[in-house]
Design an enzyme around this catalytic site. Structure first.
Site, PDB file in Angstrom:
ATOM      1  N   HIS A  59       9.952  -4.024   4.244  1.00 23.41           N
ATOM      2  CA  HIS A  59      10.418  -2.568   4.426  1.00 23.41           C
ATOM      3  C   HIS A  59      10.597  -2.256   5.678  1.00 23.41           C
ATOM      4  O   HIS A  59       9.838  -2.915   6.797  1.00 23.41           O
ATOM      5  CB  HIS A  59       9.329  -1.627   3.680  1.00 23.41           C
ATOM      6  CG  HIS A  59       7.939  -1.708   4.248  1.00 23.41           C
ATOM      7  ND1 HIS A  59       7.081  -2.802   4.245  1.00 23.41           N
ATOM      8  CD2 HIS A  59       7.359  -0.725   4.518  1.00 23.41           C
ATOM      9  CE1 HIS A  59       6.018  -2.282   4.901  1.00 23.41           C
ATOM     10  NE2 HIS A  59       5.982  -0.902   4.890  1.00 23.41           N
TER      11      HIS A  59
ATOM     12  N   HIS B 295       0.883  -1.283  -0.018  1.00 23.19           N
ATOM     13  CA  HIS B 295      -0.069  -0.008   0.150  1.00 23.19           C
ATOM     14  C   HIS B 295       0.728   1.177  -0.075  1.00 23.19           C
ATOM     15  O   HIS B 295       0.357   2.212   0.460  1.00 23.19           O
ATOM     16  CB  HIS B 295      -1.086  -0.097   1.171  1.00 23.19           C
ATOM     17  CG  HIS B 295      -0.231   0.053   2.724  1.00 23.19           C
ATOM     18  ND1 HIS B 295      -0.694  -0.737   3.424  1.00 23.19           N
ATOM     19  CD2 HIS B 295       0.833   0.440   2.948  1.00 23.19           C
ATOM     20  CE1 HIS B 295      -0.063  -0.735   4.823  1.00 23.19           C
ATOM     21  NE2 HIS B 295       0.834   0.059   4.414  1.00 23.19           N
TER      22      HIS B 295
ATOM     23  N   HIS C 290      -2.554   3.829  10.282  1.00 24.70           N
ATOM     24  CA  HIS C 290      -1.180   4.353  10.405  1.00 24.70           C
ATOM     25  C   HIS C 290      -1.325   5.426  11.330  1.00 24.70           C
ATOM     26  O   HIS C 290      -0.817   6.594  10.830  1.00 24.70           O
ATOM     27  CB  HIS C 290      -0.438   4.683   8.900  1.00 24.70           C
ATOM     28  CG  HIS C 290      -0.334   3.602   7.985  1.00 24.70           C
ATOM     29  ND1 HIS C 290      -1.111   3.034   7.471  1.00 24.70           N
ATOM     30  CD2 HIS C 290       0.747   2.906   7.929  1.00 24.70           C
ATOM     31  CE1 HIS C 290      -0.769   2.320   6.562  1.00 24.70           C
ATOM     32  NE2 HIS C 290       0.606   1.894   6.800  1.00 24.70           N
TER      33      HIS C 290
ATOM     34  N   GLU D 114       3.499  -5.985   8.623  1.00 21.27           N
ATOM     35  CA  GLU D 114       2.310  -5.891   7.801  1.00 21.27           C
ATOM     36  C   GLU D 114       1.776  -7.148   7.355  1.00 21.27           C
ATOM     37  O   GLU D 114       0.511  -7.287   6.815  1.00 21.27           O
ATOM     38  CB  GLU D 114       2.374  -4.661   6.964  1.00 21.27           C
ATOM     39  CG  GLU D 114       2.274  -3.288   7.481  1.00 21.27           C
ATOM     40  CD  GLU D 114       2.515  -2.158   6.645  1.00 21.27           C
ATOM     41  OE1 GLU D 114       2.334  -0.906   6.887  1.00 21.27           O
ATOM     42  OE2 GLU D 114       2.821  -2.185   5.393  1.00 21.27           O
TER      43      GLU D 114
HETATM   44  C1  DHB Z   1       6.143   3.333   2.895  1.00 24.19           C
HETATM   45  C2  DHB Z   1       5.472   1.981   3.219  1.00 24.19           C
HETATM   46  C3  DHB Z   1       4.447   1.952   3.989  1.00 24.19           C
HETATM   47  O1  DHB Z   1       3.796   0.794   4.323  1.00 24.19           O
HETATM   48  C4  DHB Z   1       3.974   3.096   4.835  1.00 24.19           C
HETATM   49  O2  DHB Z   1       2.888   2.930   5.504  1.00 24.19           O
HETATM   50  C5  DHB Z   1       4.383   4.325   4.600  1.00 24.19           C
HETATM   51  C6  DHB Z   1       5.537   4.544   3.715  1.00 24.19           C
HETATM   52  C7  DHB Z   1       7.197   3.660   1.782  1.00 24.19           C
HETATM   53  O3  DHB Z   1       7.629   2.617   1.263  1.00 24.19           O
HETATM   54  O4  DHB Z   1       7.626   4.700   1.816  1.00 24.19           O
HETATM   55 FE    FE Z   2       2.432   0.860   5.819  1.00 29.89          FE
END
Ligand code: DHB
Ligand code: FE
Length: 284
Positions: A193, A12, A59, A240
């Protein structure tokens, strides 16, 4: 009766929403990301779901750090795109399905999963970016959406197995709903991530690809993966991915993989996207 026809997973990444909203989707950086959803957009136009139960994480947008439900179901008529600091995204209002949502709340809560009932909330990039990736930029979203929020932002998130079992309870609830509805369940967020700290920027392609294999073929064992493995292998925000297990639990054991897309780079995140279909008999 309502039937679950398919499951969709997708990352997302908020910058994807910004790229679309600012007319940058054909830029060299973003074009390959959107190309990976061309098949999916044709597929979903043909599959025409009536309702998407969209499992996502808020978030700290609708829920501040003052109140953090582990699982929350949106029962409202509609949900506005949230202002996450630079104005709400210019996307359609999300039309809910209060009747089905209330039915799911009753069934799932009385099957021993404690859901928070939410009658008013705005929805952030966790929900709107997956809709944009799958449906593009329509004047109105082509189906109803039931937002289903999972806490993966503030420790402790629910275990993978709790999410997988919740998916099964959602399936039982949806299949007992007395209206002829084509329902999809989406599990969003991920893949690897980490947004902060010394390991910021971490991507683990090997872990991600194996996660995609196992969510199709080996979900029971995958559900047992402890949080510390997500953290170590997929980074702090990689947790996540437990939301994908909600989708998997809602589908049948013999659901088949129809489509897969994996792409790096997309902002700080490895972008993963899958479509799983229930067997034809279940889809009717
Ligand atoms: C990013 C990824 C995320 O899941 C999020 O909530 C905010 C930023 C990113 O990759 O920049
Ligand atoms: Fe996120």
């Amino acid at each position: 009766m309502a039937r679950i026809t398919a499951g969709v997973t997708t990352s997302h990444v908020p910058a994807i929403g910004a790229a679309l909203d600012n007319g940058r989707s054909h830029d060299a950086y973003w074009a390959p990301v959107f190309a990976g959803f061309e098949f999916s957009k044709r597929w979903i136009a043909a599959s025409r779901p009536d309702v998407v139960l969209l499992v996502y994480n808020d978030h700290a947008t609708a829920f501040s750090l003052e109140i953090i439900p582990t699982f929350a179901i949106g029962c409202a008529e509609r949900f506005q795109p949230a202002d996450e600091g630079w104005g709400p995204r210019p996307v359609p209002v999300v039309e809910g399905h209060p009747e089905l949502a209330a039915h799911i709340a009753q069934s799932v809560i009385q099957s021993d999963f404690d859901l928070t009932i939410v009658n008013k909330m705005d929805v952030d990039h966790g929900l709107t970016v997956p809709l944009s990736l799958m449906f593009g930029q329509p004047a109105a979203w082509p189906c109803r959406v039931i937002p289903f929020a999972v806490n993966v932002v503030q420790y402790p998130p629910p275990s993978g197995n709790r999410c997988y079992q919740l998916g099964k309870a959602l399936r039982a609830a949806i299949e007992a709903f007395d209206q002829d509805l084509n329902v999809q369940v989406w599990g969003t967020g991920g893949m690897s991530h980490q947004l902060q700290g010394p390991r910021a920027g971490l991507i683990n392609t090997e872990f991600d690809r194996r996660f995609m294999d196992r969510i199709v073929a080996d979900p029971v064992a995958l559900a047992m993966l402890p949080h510390v493995e997500y953290l170590r292998e997929a980074g702090s925000e990689g947790v996540e991915l437990v939301m994908w297990l909600v989708m998997r639990g809602a589908l049948q054991a013999d659901a088949r993989e129809l489509y897969r897309f994996y792409h790096v780079p997309a902002s700080n995140t490895a972008l993963g996207h899958m479509i799983l279909e229930n067997p034809p008999a279940a889809r009717r």
